[in-house]
Design a protein around this motif. Structure first.
Motif, PDB file in Angstrom:
ATOM      1  N   ALA A 387     -15.374-106.408  95.810  1.00 47.03           N
ATOM      2  CA  ALA A 387     -15.940-106.221  94.466  1.00 47.03           C
ATOM      3  C   ALA A 387     -16.238-107.561  93.808  1.00 47.03           C
ATOM      4  O   ALA A 387     -17.251-107.714  93.114  1.00 47.03           O
ATOM      5  CB  ALA A 387     -14.974-105.411  93.603  1.00 47.03           C
ATOM      6  N   ALA A 388     -15.347-108.535  94.022  1.00 47.61           N
ATOM      7  CA  ALA A 388     -15.558-109.861  93.441  1.00 47.61           C
ATOM      8  C   ALA A 388     -16.816-110.516  94.007  1.00 47.61           C
ATOM      9  O   ALA A 388     -17.593-111.135  93.278  1.00 47.61           O
ATOM     10  CB  ALA A 388     -14.336-110.743  93.685  1.00 47.61           C
ATOM     11  N   ARG A 389     -17.020-110.378  95.321  1.00 49.03           N
ATOM     12  CA  ARG A 389     -18.215-110.954  95.946  1.00 49.03           C
ATOM     13  C   ARG A 389     -19.474-110.257  95.426  1.00 49.03           C
ATOM     14  O   ARG A 389     -20.492-110.900  95.156  1.00 49.03           O
ATOM     15  CB  ARG A 389     -18.150-110.830  97.468  1.00 49.03           C
ATOM     16  CG  ARG A 389     -17.127-111.753  98.114  1.00 49.03           C
ATOM     17  CD  ARG A 389     -17.150-111.654  99.634  1.00 49.03           C
ATOM     18  NE  ARG A 389     -18.258-112.436 100.193  1.00 49.03           N
ATOM     19  CZ  ARG A 389     -19.416-111.932 100.578  1.00 49.03           C
ATOM     20  NH1 ARG A 389     -19.656-110.636 100.453  1.00 49.03           N
ATOM     21  NH2 ARG A 389     -20.355-112.713 101.079  1.00 49.03           N
ATOM     22  N   ALA A 390     -19.400-108.934  95.287  1.00 51.33           N
ATOM     23  CA  ALA A 390     -20.564-108.185  94.802  1.00 51.33           C
ATOM     24  C   ALA A 390     -20.913-108.591  93.370  1.00 51.33           C
ATOM     25  O   ALA A 390     -22.093-108.758  93.022  1.00 51.33           O
ATOM     26  CB  ALA A 390     -20.291-106.679  94.876  1.00 51.33           C
ATOM     27  N   ASP A 391     -19.880-108.780  92.530  1.00 54.72           N
ATOM     28  CA  ASP A 391     -20.154-109.172  91.151  1.00 54.72           C
ATOM     29  C   ASP A 391     -20.650-110.615  91.080  1.00 54.72           C
ATOM     30  O   ASP A 391     -21.458-110.956  90.215  1.00 54.72           O
ATOM     31  CB  ASP A 391     -18.901-109.008  90.279  1.00 54.72           C
ATOM     32  CG  ASP A 391     -19.259-108.962  88.804  1.00 54.72           C
ATOM     33  OD1 ASP A 391     -20.012-108.055  88.409  1.00 54.72           O
ATOM     34  OD2 ASP A 391     -18.815-109.865  88.054  1.00 54.72           O
ATOM     35  N   THR A 392     -20.175-111.457  91.993  1.00 55.26           N
ATOM     36  CA  THR A 392     -20.687-112.833  92.058  1.00 55.26           C
ATOM     37  C   THR A 392     -22.164-112.827  92.420  1.00 55.26           C
ATOM     38  O   THR A 392     -22.959-113.591  91.861  1.00 55.26           O
ATOM     39  CB  THR A 392     -19.895-113.657  93.079  1.00 55.26           C
ATOM     40  OG1 THR A 392     -18.499-113.606  92.752  1.00 55.26           O
ATOM     41  CG2 THR A 392     -20.352-115.111  93.081  1.00 55.26           C
ATOM     42  N   GLU A 393     -22.549-111.950  93.340  1.00 55.94           N
ATOM     43  CA  GLU A 393     -23.963-111.837  93.701  1.00 55.94           C
ATOM     44  C   GLU A 393     -24.797-111.371  92.506  1.00 55.94           C
ATOM     45  O   GLU A 393     -25.934-111.816  92.315  1.00 55.94           O
ATOM     46  CB  GLU A 393     -24.123-110.870  94.882  1.00 55.94           C
ATOM     47  CG  GLU A 393     -23.602-111.443  96.197  1.00 55.94           C
ATOM     48  CD  GLU A 393     -23.676-110.450  97.346  1.00 55.94           C
ATOM     49  OE1 GLU A 393     -23.769-109.237  97.049  1.00 55.94           O
ATOM     50  OE2 GLU A 393     -23.648-110.889  98.503  1.00 55.94           O
ATOM     51  N   ARG A 394     -24.223-110.502  91.690  1.00 52.97           N
ATOM     52  CA  ARG A 394     -24.924-110.067  90.470  1.00 52.97           C
ATOM     53  C   ARG A 394     -25.155-111.251  89.535  1.00 52.97           C
ATOM     54  O   ARG A 394     -26.261-111.437  88.995  1.00 52.97           O
ATOM     55  CB  ARG A 394     -24.106-108.995  89.743  1.00 52.97           C
ATOM     56  CG  ARG A 394     -24.727-108.550  88.414  1.00 52.97           C
ATOM     57  CD  ARG A 394     -23.780-107.705  87.590  1.00 52.97           C
ATOM     58  NE  ARG A 394     -22.563-108.417  87.221  1.00 52.97           N
ATOM     59  CZ  ARG A 394     -22.492-109.304  86.220  1.00 52.97           C
ATOM     60  NH1 ARG A 394     -23.568-109.595  85.505  1.00 52.97           N
ATOM     61  NH2 ARG A 394     -21.349-109.897  85.938  1.00 52.97           N
ATOM     62  N   ILE A 395     -24.108-112.070  89.332  1.00 50.58           N
ATOM     63  CA  ILE A 395     -24.236-113.236  88.458  1.00 50.58           C
ATOM     64  C   ILE A 395     -25.252-114.225  89.028  1.00 50.58           C
ATOM     65  O   ILE A 395     -26.075-114.785  88.297  1.00 50.58           O
ATOM     66  CB  ILE A 395     -22.863-113.914  88.263  1.00 50.58           C
ATOM     67  CG1 ILE A 395     -21.937-113.006  87.441  1.00 50.58           C
ATOM     68  CG2 ILE A 395     -23.007-115.281  87.597  1.00 50.58           C
ATOM     69  CD1 ILE A 395     -20.512-113.513  87.317  1.00 50.58           C
ATOM     70  N   ILE A 396     -25.208-114.426  90.339  1.00 45.02           N
ATOM     71  CA  ILE A 396     -26.169-115.332  90.991  1.00 45.02           C
ATOM     72  C   ILE A 396     -27.592-114.885  90.705  1.00 45.02           C
ATOM     73  O   ILE A 396     -28.471-115.697  90.387  1.00 45.02           O
ATOM     74  CB  ILE A 396     -25.903-115.393  92.509  1.00 45.02           C
ATOM     75  CG1 ILE A 396     -24.610-116.167  92.787  1.00 45.02           C
ATOM     76  CG2 ILE A 396     -27.081-116.021  93.252  1.00 45.02           C
ATOM     77  CD1 ILE A 396     -24.140-116.079  94.235  1.00 45.02           C
ATOM     78  N   ASP A 397     -27.826-113.579  90.789  1.00 47.03           N
ATOM     79  CA  ASP A 397     -29.168-113.044  90.561  1.00 47.03           C
ATOM     80  C   ASP A 397     -29.535-113.083  89.077  1.00 47.03           C
ATOM     81  O   ASP A 397     -30.625-113.526  88.702  1.00 47.03           O
ATOM     82  CB  ASP A 397     -29.239-111.613  91.089  1.00 47.03           C
ATOM     83  CG  ASP A 397     -30.617-110.999  90.901  1.00 47.03           C
ATOM     84  OD1 ASP A 397     -31.581-111.559  91.448  1.00 47.03           O
ATOM     85  OD2 ASP A 397     -30.714-109.980  90.198  1.00 47.03           O
ATOM     86  N   GLU A 398     -28.612-112.632  88.216  1.00 50.06           N
ATOM     87  CA  GLU A 398     -28.910-112.501  86.794  1.00 50.06           C
ATOM     88  C   GLU A 398     -29.061-113.849  86.106  1.00 50.06           C
ATOM     89  O   GLU A 398     -29.876-114.004  85.186  1.00 50.06           O
ATOM     90  CB  GLU A 398     -27.792-111.698  86.118  1.00 50.06           C
ATOM     91  CG  GLU A 398     -28.095-111.273  84.703  1.00 50.06           C
ATOM     92  CD  GLU A 398     -27.038-110.331  84.152  1.00 50.06           C
ATOM     93  OE1 GLU A 398     -26.832-110.315  82.939  1.00 50.06           O
ATOM     94  OE2 GLU A 398     -26.415-109.607  84.972  1.00 50.06           O
ATOM     95  N   TYR A 399     -28.298-114.835  86.556  1.00 51.31           N
ATOM     96  CA  TYR A 399     -28.323-116.158  85.924  1.00 51.31           C
ATOM     97  C   TYR A 399     -29.075-117.183  86.768  1.00 51.31           C
ATOM     98  O   TYR A 399     -29.051-118.372  86.464  1.00 51.31           O
ATOM     99  CB  TYR A 399     -26.896-116.636  85.633  1.00 51.31           C
ATOM    100  CG  TYR A 399     -26.265-115.891  84.480  1.00 51.31           C
ATOM    101  CD1 TYR A 399     -26.269-116.423  83.200  1.00 51.31           C
ATOM    102  CD2 TYR A 399     -25.693-114.636  84.666  1.00 51.31           C
ATOM    103  CE1 TYR A 399     -25.718-115.732  82.133  1.00 51.31           C
ATOM    104  CE2 TYR A 399     -25.136-113.932  83.608  1.00 51.31           C
ATOM    105  CZ  TYR A 399     -25.152-114.492  82.343  1.00 51.31           C
ATOM    106  OH  TYR A 399     -24.611-113.797  81.282  1.00 51.31           O
TER     107      TYR A 399
END
Length: 513
Positions: A387-399
């Motif tokens: 879950a942490a990796r998936a949310d990090t990927e979200r931040i990478i994309d969003e920011y």
């Protein structure tokens, strides 16, 4: 993307070339930092280099200063091809670099700082003093050799750094984000110094994200995008908007906020906050203010006047502080930093590498810092890596964090991309209060726009923000109210709708008192 920018004028190509970079390439695992970079820096000019975070500017300057070798390409200095294995080689070739974070010993005098490590040039006595004074007078640097560095303001410290590289014989001076911590008056003084350097035939390479400053001081501007040189132009050929378009393919953003969202509900209340110093003068002196839901309170001040201590005291990182701190009516004064964060405080630290990241840990581990026992990072008492990796990927994309993926080490990211990761992490925790110390320092115009957009959107939803920034346009644009801090005291309150950067700068230096 269609651009109306013209090719460089013919006269921009005349004159002796001090630095010629041809076909410079540099690769790291999973990243192409530089790819066929080609730049000519003419003697006696100020040459600006601009680009997005991760565009390759820092890597290129490290190559020119001998910190890293290129994988391909050639470097010529004054017509001679050179191989630079270290900064010592670069200095010997006449290249000096002034870093964004000053490298001075506060408890040494100006003379001692300048001579340190270069004792063989002019000794440590009268000859060294005379040379320091000669350089200071020749280039209008106005430094006093016997002053302790700790007694100097930020602008004067920067002049000492410039003097250090000139003392070592630099004819080519690289300046990395030199105006990041300067007030407008100090920026004007610096630009006067730079014009003095070029008048004497020196070449200045000027790295900056502030496009208006680049246009006002540079003779030529090279734009780098995704590791490749896009174009070299002269300031009369482009506007800031066109430069932004060349850099990121979008218009120049504005921090300006829309309709006020300030409510009547006090979210953060700080009363009579004091912090003793090592000497008679306190670091914080009777600081009191309130921030309401939906309000951005900006703090303006020359670096070293108590901003860092104020933030650290509110976060519980300064145990010597006295006074009271309340969040939504709850007294936080005796709580630890961890407990304060649990109440809903997001924290973007001033020094991202010391206080915001674990440089040798992957990005997903940095995502969970401060949130390691809360979703999506935790499952019960255990870290949920998936879950942490998936949310990090979200931040990478969003920011728009420029990186191959969440398993890359934080150290491998450029400074601006490190900052975007931190901002994404702190905004993802749904804070009720965001303490943001220089949230856009070292980021490009595209990233600035994204960070401003996230802060404004959260503000509309009731977020309270304490904003510390050296960018006065950012303070004026984002803030609902601005307080000026000077020598640890709040000395003035300003309405962003009515104040100019020059007026703020005057109050910050005490000139308006």
């Amino acid at each position: 993307m269609t651009s109306t920018v013209e090719e460089p004028a013919a006269e921009a190509q005349t004159g002796a070339v001090a630095v010629r970079l041809r076909g410079i390439g540099k690769r790291f695992p999973g990243v192409i930092a530089n790819d066929d970079i080609n730049i000519d820096v003419r003697r006696g000019t100020i040459h600006a280099i601009v680009g997005e975070n991760g565009a390759g500017k820092s890597t290129l300057m490290k190559i020119l200063y001998g910190v890293q070798p290129p994988d391909s390409g050639t470097i010529e200095i004054n017509g001679e091809q050179v191989t630079l294995h270290s900064p010592a080689d670069a200095i010997k070739a006449g290249v000096g670099m002034v870093f964004q974070h000053f490298m001075l010993a506060d408890n040494f005098t100006v003379l001692e700082n300048v001579v340190l490590g270069a004792e063989k040039l002019h000794g440590i006595g009268a000859e060294a003093r005379a040379e320091v004074q000669r350089i200071s007078d020749s280039y209008g640097l106005d430094v006093e050799p016997d002053r302790l560095v700790e007694e100097l303001g930020v602008g004067a410290r920067q002049r000492v750094e410039i003097l250090k590289v000139l003392y070592r014989g630099a004819q080519i001076v690289i300046l990395d984000e030199p105006t990041a911590v300067l007030v407008p008056q100090e920026v004007d003084e610096l630009f006067g110094n730079l014009r003095g350097l070029k008048k004497e035939g020196l070449s200045v390479i000027f790295i900056s994200h502030k496009l208006d400053e680049v246009l006002s001081v540079a003779d030529e501007i090279t734009v780098i995008r995704r590791g490749t040189t896009v174009r070299t132009v002269t300031p009369d050929q482009v506007t800031a908007r066109q430069l932004a378009e060349l850099m990121v393919g979008s218009e120049l953003p504005s921090p300006s906020t829309e309709t006020s969202t300030v409510t009547d509900q006090v979210l953060l209340s700080v009363k009579q906050l004091n912090l003793p110093g090592l000497e008679a003068r306190p670091l914080l002196d009777d600081i009191s203010f309130d921030i309401h839901r939906g309000e951005v309170l900006g703090i303006a001040g020359v670096e070293g006047n108590g901003q860092a201590e104020l933030v650290e005291s509110i976060m519980g990182m300064r145990p010597g502080a006295t006074g009271t701190i309340e969040l939504a009516g709850a007294d936080l004064t005796s709580q630890s930093t961890r407990e304060r964060r649990y109440t809903g405080i997001g924290y973007i630290p001033e020094d991202r590498q010391r206080h915001g990241l674990l440089l040798d840990a992957p990005l997903w581990e940095n995502r969970v810092l401060g949130h390691q026992d809360r979703p999506p990072s935790a499952k019960g008492f255990l870290i949920d890596k998936r879950a942490a990796r998936a949310d990090t990927e979200r931040i990478i994309d969003e920011y728009d964090v420029r990186t191959p993926g969440p398993d890359v080490l934080a150290r491998a990211l450029s400074g601006g991309n490190q900052q975007k990761l931190i901002v994404g992490r702190e905004m993802s925790g749904d804070p009720v209060l965001l303490i943001a110390a220089h949230p856009t320092r070292g980021v490009d115009v595209g990233a600035q726009a994204a960070i401003w957009g996230h802060i404004k959107a959260a503000r509309r939803n009731g977020l309270a923000v304490l904003l510390i920034s050296a960018d006065l346009d950012e303070l004026i644009g984002l803030s609902d109210r601005i307080e000026v801090i000077l020598r640890g005291r709040l000395v003035g309150t300003f309405d962003p709708d009515d104040v100019t950067p020059e007026q703020l700068g005057s109050a910050m230096t005490g000139a308006g008192a």
